[in-house]
Design an enzyme around this catalytic site. Structure first.
Site, PDB file in Angstrom:
ATOM      1  N   ASP A  10       0.879  -1.169   0.000  1.00 48.50           N
ATOM      2  CA  ASP A  10       0.000   0.000   0.000  1.00 48.50           C
ATOM      3  C   ASP A  10       0.918   1.221   0.000  1.00 48.50           C
ATOM      4  O   ASP A  10       2.100   1.121   0.349  1.00 48.50           O
ATOM      5  CB  ASP A  10      -0.855  -0.048   1.278  1.00 48.50           C
ATOM      6  CG  ASP A  10      -1.500   1.269   1.619  1.00 48.50           C
ATOM      7  OD1 ASP A  10      -2.259   1.783   0.773  1.00 48.50           O
ATOM      8  OD2 ASP A  10      -1.226   1.800   2.710  1.00 48.50           O
ATOM      9  N   ASP A  12      -0.214   5.158   0.780  1.00 46.62           N
ATOM     10  CA  ASP A  12      -0.484   6.190   1.800  1.00 46.62           C
ATOM     11  C   ASP A  12      -0.585   5.585   3.199  1.00 46.62           C
ATOM     12  O   ASP A  12      -1.427   4.738   3.445  1.00 46.62           O
ATOM     13  CB  ASP A  12      -1.775   6.933   1.445  1.00 46.62           C
ATOM     14  CG  ASP A  12      -1.593   7.755   0.178  1.00 46.62           C
ATOM     15  OD1 ASP A  12      -2.380   7.572  -0.761  1.00 46.62           O
ATOM     16  OD2 ASP A  12      -0.651   8.565   0.123  1.00 46.62           O
ATOM     17  N   GLY A  52     -10.298   7.009  -1.536  1.00 43.83           N
ATOM     18  CA  GLY A  52     -10.356   7.696  -2.827  1.00 43.83           C
ATOM     19  C   GLY A  52     -10.721   9.153  -2.628  1.00 43.83           C
ATOM     20  O   GLY A  52     -11.771   9.448  -2.017  1.00 43.83           O
ATOM     21  N   ARG A  56     -14.213  10.669  -1.546  1.00 41.07           N
ATOM     22  CA  ARG A  56     -14.246  11.320  -0.229  1.00 41.07           C
ATOM     23  C   ARG A  56     -14.947  12.672  -0.331  1.00 41.07           C
ATOM     24  O   ARG A  56     -15.765  13.026   0.512  1.00 41.07           O
ATOM     25  CB  ARG A  56     -12.803  11.497   0.276  1.00 41.07           C
ATOM     26  CG  ARG A  56     -12.625  11.878   1.723  1.00 41.07           C
ATOM     27  CD  ARG A  56     -11.177  11.680   2.158  1.00 41.07           C
ATOM     28  NE  ARG A  56     -10.766  10.300   1.930  1.00 41.07           N
ATOM     29  CZ  ARG A  56      -9.565   9.933   1.497  1.00 41.07           C
ATOM     30  NH1 ARG A  56      -8.640  10.828   1.208  1.00 41.07           N
ATOM     31  NH2 ARG A  56      -9.281   8.664   1.326  1.00 41.07           N
ATOM     32  N   HIS A  82     -10.440  17.751  -7.633  1.00 43.53           N
ATOM     33  CA  HIS A  82      -9.450  16.701  -7.358  1.00 43.53           C
ATOM     34  C   HIS A  82      -8.191  16.885  -8.194  1.00 43.53           C
ATOM     35  O   HIS A  82      -7.079  16.665  -7.710  1.00 43.53           O
ATOM     36  CB  HIS A  82     -10.046  15.307  -7.608  1.00 43.53           C
ATOM     37  CG  HIS A  82      -9.212  14.224  -7.031  1.00 43.53           C
ATOM     38  ND1 HIS A  82      -8.438  13.386  -7.783  1.00 43.53           N
ATOM     39  CD2 HIS A  82      -8.979  13.890  -5.744  1.00 43.53           C
ATOM     40  CE1 HIS A  82      -7.775  12.566  -6.995  1.00 43.53           C
ATOM     41  NE2 HIS A  82      -8.092  12.844  -5.743  1.00 43.53           N
ATOM     42  N   ALA A  84      -6.990  19.755  -9.085  1.00 45.31           N
ATOM     43  CA  ALA A  84      -6.262  20.851  -8.424  1.00 45.31           C
ATOM     44  C   ALA A  84      -5.562  20.335  -7.170  1.00 45.31           C
ATOM     45  O   ALA A  84      -4.397  20.652  -6.902  1.00 45.31           O
ATOM     46  CB  ALA A  84      -7.235  21.972  -8.052  1.00 45.31           C
ATOM     47  N   THR A 123      -5.040   3.048  -3.405  1.00 49.44           N
ATOM     48  CA  THR A 123      -6.229   3.781  -3.839  1.00 49.44           C
ATOM     49  C   THR A 123      -5.844   5.114  -4.460  1.00 49.44           C
ATOM     50  O   THR A 123      -6.612   5.709  -5.211  1.00 49.44           O
ATOM     51  CB  THR A 123      -7.105   4.040  -2.602  1.00 49.44           C
ATOM     52  OG1 THR A 123      -7.334   2.798  -1.942  1.00 49.44           O
ATOM     53  CG2 THR A 123      -8.426   4.666  -2.971  1.00 49.44           C
ATOM     54  N   ASN A 128       0.533  10.490  -7.968  1.00 51.49           N
ATOM     55  CA  ASN A 128       1.032  10.651  -6.590  1.00 51.49           C
ATOM     56  C   ASN A 128       2.086   9.589  -6.271  1.00 51.49           C
ATOM     57  O   ASN A 128       3.055   9.849  -5.566  1.00 51.49           O
ATOM     58  CB  ASN A 128      -0.116  10.528  -5.585  1.00 51.49           C
ATOM     59  CG  ASN A 128      -1.159  11.620  -5.743  1.00 51.49           C
ATOM     60  OD1 ASN A 128      -0.907  12.634  -6.399  1.00 51.49           O
ATOM     61  ND2 ASN A 128      -2.328  11.407  -5.173  1.00 51.49           N
ATOM     62  N   ASP A 183      -1.735  -0.051   6.140  1.00 53.98           N
ATOM     63  CA  ASP A 183      -1.786   0.799   7.356  1.00 53.98           C
ATOM     64  C   ASP A 183      -3.209   1.031   7.835  1.00 53.98           C
ATOM     65  O   ASP A 183      -3.398   1.689   8.871  1.00 53.98           O
ATOM     66  CB  ASP A 183      -1.147   2.160   7.065  1.00 53.98           C
ATOM     67  CG  ASP A 183      -2.104   3.027   6.245  1.00 53.98           C
ATOM     68  OD1 ASP A 183      -2.479   4.108   6.741  1.00 53.98           O
ATOM     69  OD2 ASP A 183      -2.478   2.602   5.137  1.00 53.98           O
TER      70      ASP A 183
HETATM   71  C1  XBP Z   1      -5.258   6.234   0.633  1.00 54.78           C
HETATM   72  C2  XBP Z   1      -6.449   6.859   0.023  1.00 54.78           C
HETATM   73  C3  XBP Z   1      -6.260   7.927  -1.018  1.00 54.78           C
HETATM   74  C4  XBP Z   1      -5.556   9.140  -0.412  1.00 54.78           C
HETATM   75  C5  XBP Z   1      -5.758  10.377  -1.245  1.00 54.78           C
HETATM   76  O1  XBP Z   1      -4.711   5.402  -0.366  1.00 54.78           O
HETATM   77  O2  XBP Z   1      -7.564   6.467   0.344  1.00 54.78           O
HETATM   78  O3  XBP Z   1      -7.543   8.303  -1.460  1.00 54.78           O
HETATM   79  O4  XBP Z   1      -6.166   9.401   0.863  1.00 54.78           O
HETATM   80  O5  XBP Z   1      -5.314  10.142  -2.578  1.00 54.78           O
HETATM   81  P1  XBP Z   1      -3.869   4.046   0.033  1.00 54.78           P
HETATM   82  P2  XBP Z   1      -6.275  10.512  -3.811  1.00 54.78           P
HETATM   83  O6  XBP Z   1      -4.674   2.906  -0.563  1.00 54.78           O
HETATM   84  O7  XBP Z   1      -2.523   4.228  -0.602  1.00 54.78           O
HETATM   85  O8  XBP Z   1      -3.783   3.975   1.556  1.00 54.78           O
HETATM   86  O9  XBP Z   1      -6.847  11.890  -3.519  1.00 54.78           O
HETATM   87  O10 XBP Z   1      -5.367  10.497  -5.021  1.00 54.78           O
HETATM   88  O11 XBP Z   1      -7.328   9.441  -3.827  1.00 54.78           O
HETATM   89 MG    MG Z   2      -2.954   3.264   3.215  1.00 55.46          MG
END
Ligand code: XBP
Ligand code: MG
Length: 257
Positions: A10, A12, A52, A56, A82, A84, A123, A128, A183
């Site tokens: 993963d 983030d 996402g 969100r 999004h 921006a 996600t 990014n 996480d």
């Molecule tokens: C975490 C998410 C992502 C980020 C924001 O992703 O849920 O939506 O919070 O990124 P991960 P975007 O699966 O890596 O933990 O605004 O590009 O969605």
């Molecule tokens: Mg994560």
């Protein structure tokens, strides 16, 4: 007995503690658009239950700000907001604002030296991922990962298993040949739904999530000079997450299957 062939990460919260950066980028985009939305850390902790960024914001509009209607059709305005937000976030990463978490680079390098295949299941938006990897591990770091499963490449985001199933399919692997690193609660549910064992390293915004189903829960991957804390499961006396411990967790998880 299944042999471990691949580590699937993963992004983030796992590779880097990024969500404070995402939060700042969302608020910058709202201000640019002249919206009086300002998400606090507490707001964002709750809003992270929806994975996402576009999803969100749609949830926020519907559940928190039903009275506010952006000028053009909602989906177009969410997409513009999004885009921006992503520009702000990528600029942050390009400025070196976000580092990898402890132990991440060490484990990635050890895994490559051990001949293990690497992949990403996230996600977040693909741009990014590239900005984070290139500005922490260096130019060409995207090539360390055989498959980068990110964002809208699948119809359903975490906690649906789609992104992990996509990565396994692209790698031609059975779930018993891989292990996931996550996480968050939605991330654990996504990986378990795809049949993968999961190692969790808790992060700032997800430390209170439900990690039921994870094989091991740590407060970080740890470093030789900075041992991890074990929050759930058996780390077998190890003090940092290395390939040997990952193999032990994978063996134990497959034995239970
Ligand atoms: C975490 C998410 C992502 C980020 C924001 O992703 O849920 O939506 O919070 O990124 P991960 P975007 O699966 O890596 O933990 O605004 O590009 O969605
Ligand atoms: Mg994560």
């Amino acid at each position: 007995m299944a042999t471990l062939e691949a580590l699937i990460f993963d992004v983030d919260g796992t590779l880097a503690d990024t969500e404070a950066g995402h939060l700042a980028a969302f608020n910058h985009a709202f201000a640019d658009a002249g919206l009086d939305w300002e998400w606090s850390t507490g707001d964002y902790t709750r809003l992270l239950e929806v994975t996402g960024g576009k999803e969100r914001m749609a949830h926020y509009l519907k559940a928190w700000e039903p009275a506010t209607r952006p000028p053009e059709p909602v989906n177009e305005s969410i997409a513009a907001l999004h885009a921006a937000k992503t520009r702000h976030y990528v600029a942050m990463l390009e400025g070196g604002a976000i580092a990898l978490r402890p132990g991440v680079e060490r484990l990635l390098r050890e895994a490559r030296e051990a001949g293990l295949r690497l992949a990403i299941a996230t996600t977040t938006t693909p741009a990014n991922v590239e900005a984070l990897l290139e500005h922490t591990l260096g130019p060409g770091a995207m090539d360390w990962f055989e498959v980068v499963g990110a964002g809208g490449v699948v119809p359903h985001k975490k906690p649906a298993p789609d992104i992990y199933e996509y990565v396994l399919r692209e790698m031609g692997l059975a779930p018993t040949a891989a292990i996931a690193f996550e996480d968050s609660g939605p991330g654990v549910r996504a990986a378990r739904g795809a049949g993968l064992p999961v190692i969790v390293t808790t992060s700032t915004f997800t430390v209170d999530h439900d990690f039921t189903g994870a094989a091991l829960v740590l407060d970080s991957m740890g470093e030789v000079e900075r041992p991890f804390g074990v929050l759930g499961g058996d780390a077998g006396g190890h003090e940092w997450l290395d390939v040997e411990l990952v193999r032990e967790v994978h063996r134990a998880a497959n034995f239970e299957f």
